[in-house]
Design an enzyme around this catalytic site. Sequence first.
Site, PDB file in Angstrom:
ATOM      1  N   GLN A 108     -32.463   1.695  12.589  1.00  0.00           N
ATOM      2  CA  GLN A 108     -32.121   0.393  13.179  1.00  0.00           C
ATOM      3  C   GLN A 108     -33.332  -0.201  13.880  1.00  0.00           C
ATOM      4  O   GLN A 108     -33.619  -1.395  13.735  1.00  0.00           O
ATOM      5  CB  GLN A 108     -30.966   0.567  14.155  1.00  0.00           C
ATOM      6  CG  GLN A 108     -30.424  -0.723  14.676  1.00  0.00           C
ATOM      7  CD  GLN A 108     -29.106  -0.531  15.422  1.00  0.00           C
ATOM      8  OE1 GLN A 108     -28.563   0.556  15.513  1.00  0.00           O
ATOM      9  NE2 GLN A 108     -28.595  -1.616  15.953  1.00  0.00           N
ATOM     10  N   GLU A 111     -30.356  -5.172  18.949  1.00  0.00           N
ATOM     11  CA  GLU A 111     -31.482  -5.990  18.521  1.00  0.00           C
ATOM     12  C   GLU A 111     -32.817  -5.532  19.119  1.00  0.00           C
ATOM     13  O   GLU A 111     -33.784  -6.287  19.132  1.00  0.00           O
ATOM     14  CB  GLU A 111     -31.232  -7.451  18.935  1.00  0.00           C
ATOM     15  CG  GLU A 111     -29.959  -8.043  18.361  1.00  0.00           C
ATOM     16  CD  GLU A 111     -30.022  -8.204  16.853  1.00  0.00           C
ATOM     17  OE1 GLU A 111     -31.109  -8.485  16.326  1.00  0.00           O
ATOM     18  OE2 GLU A 111     -28.977  -8.025  16.210  1.00  0.00           O
TER      19      GLU A 111
END
Length: 174
Positions: free
Chosen positions: A59, A125
């Site tokens: 990620q 994020e």
Amino acid sequence: MESGLDESARYMHKAATFPNGCHVCEVEIDPDTGATRILRFVVVDDFGTVMNPLLLAGQVHGGIGQGVGQALLEDCVYDPESGQLVTGSLMDYSMPRPDNIPAIEFSYNVVKCTTNPLGIKGAGEAGAIGAPPAVINAVVDALSECGLEHVEMPATAERVWRAIAKAGTAKAAE
């Protein structure tokens, strides 16, 4: 006939969780072409308790790829007279490729979150938020010897080359 079981539950956490981290980027810029090459990218993040290290690393790496694209490559261009999108396909719109993304030195520092029972913080994020400022600050730092203090994102090769040429013209005029 009515259903025999009907249940619902809701968990309200005490407070929000806040991951944190640091992204550092080193770049090299070819003054003749404006091409920027990332030499090194180092990331240290704190996501609290890490449940799946491989998934987390993927990620973060993907987010960094997205952030590098935003900082150096991805530019929507519109015709100034008609407003027509000029970069309407992937033939025109530059997205990051593997050769744009360096080997990422990623590690994490675990500081358990105290506001949830698992001690986890979000990763969401993190890569995409930290990468653009790290990359663009590295570009500006590399161009500081030309007297430049700002470059618009994305710092495409053409945009960097034009900034270097303009700074050279300004120095010559002095």
